[in-house]
Design an enzyme around this catalytic site. Structure first.
Site, short mmCIF file in Angstrom:
data_model
loop_
_atom_site.label_atom_id
_atom_site.label_comp_id
_atom_site.label_asym_id
_atom_site.label_seq_id
_atom_site.Cartn_x
_atom_site.Cartn_y
_atom_site.Cartn_z
N CYS A 96 -47.58 44.88 57.87
CA CYS A 96 -47.23 45.86 56.80
C CYS A 96 -46.38 46.91 57.08
O CYS A 96 -46.55 47.85 58.26
CB CYS A 96 -48.57 46.55 56.52
N CYS A 99 -47.49 50.70 57.09
CA CYS A 99 -48.34 50.91 57.96
C CYS A 99 -47.52 51.22 59.17
O CYS A 99 -48.20 52.25 60.09
CB CYS A 99 -49.37 49.63 58.29
#
Length: 175
Positions: A96, A99
């Site tokens: 991600c 993230c």
């Protein structure tokens, strides 16, 4: 004038289709085949994303070094119940992008609020049962726990200032 061509492979977005590069000894910079519109920059410049949009930093920002503690608990419930302060849990995945963007921001938040909260990261790929239990559907998802129970929840990448403000407001309002 003779031109030599060499091929190399660049890791592509689709691992089944590598992207070949052709470079010519008469040209100093690599070029993609003419069928591709992509061009690589000669030099990458660092950028900073902040409250005023994206900009190149005039001087690098420095943050205090925060040592991450890798701890093992038999369960998340044990960690939450044994904590003497609220726990901010970051549900993330290694693939991600937002993230990964949050990693230095969480380090800054952890250093700034070290006396108020504990920051914990949980990889949803390694612990899907925990992600299912808290109905994690978007990444990154942050859940602020107090007294072992979910207190506040928010999703998406935030700046350090936004994250700190959100945590402090949540803890003040719900006390």
């Amino acid at each position: 004038m003779a031109t030599s061509i060499t091929f190399s492979t660049v890791r592509a977005l689709n691992p089944q289709r590598p992207t070949p590069l052709a470079s010519s000894s008469s040209s100093p910079s690599p070029k993609l085949f003419s069928s591709s519109p992509l061009r690589f920059p000669r030099q990458l410049r660092p950028i900073r994303i902040g409250n005023n949009g994206i900009s190149s930093p005039s001087r690098p920002r420095t943050f205090p070094v925060v040592e991450a503690k890798k701890q093992t608990f038999s369960s998340l419930d044990e960690l939450l119940s044994d904590s003497d302060k609220p726990v901010l849990v970051d549900f993330y995945a290694t693939w991600c992008g937002p993230c990964q963007f949050m990693v230095p921001i969480l380090n800054e938040v952890s250093a700034t609020l070290k006396d108020k909260i504990q920051v914990v990261k949980i990889d949803t790929e390694k612990y899907p049962s925990i992600a299912d239990k808290y109905r994690i559907e978007a990444l990154p998802t942050f859940i602020l726990f107090k007294d072992g129970k979910p207190y506040d929840r928010f999703e998406g990448a935030l700046t350090a200032d936004q994250l700190i403000q959100r945590i402090e407001i949540s803890l003040k309002v719900k006390q």
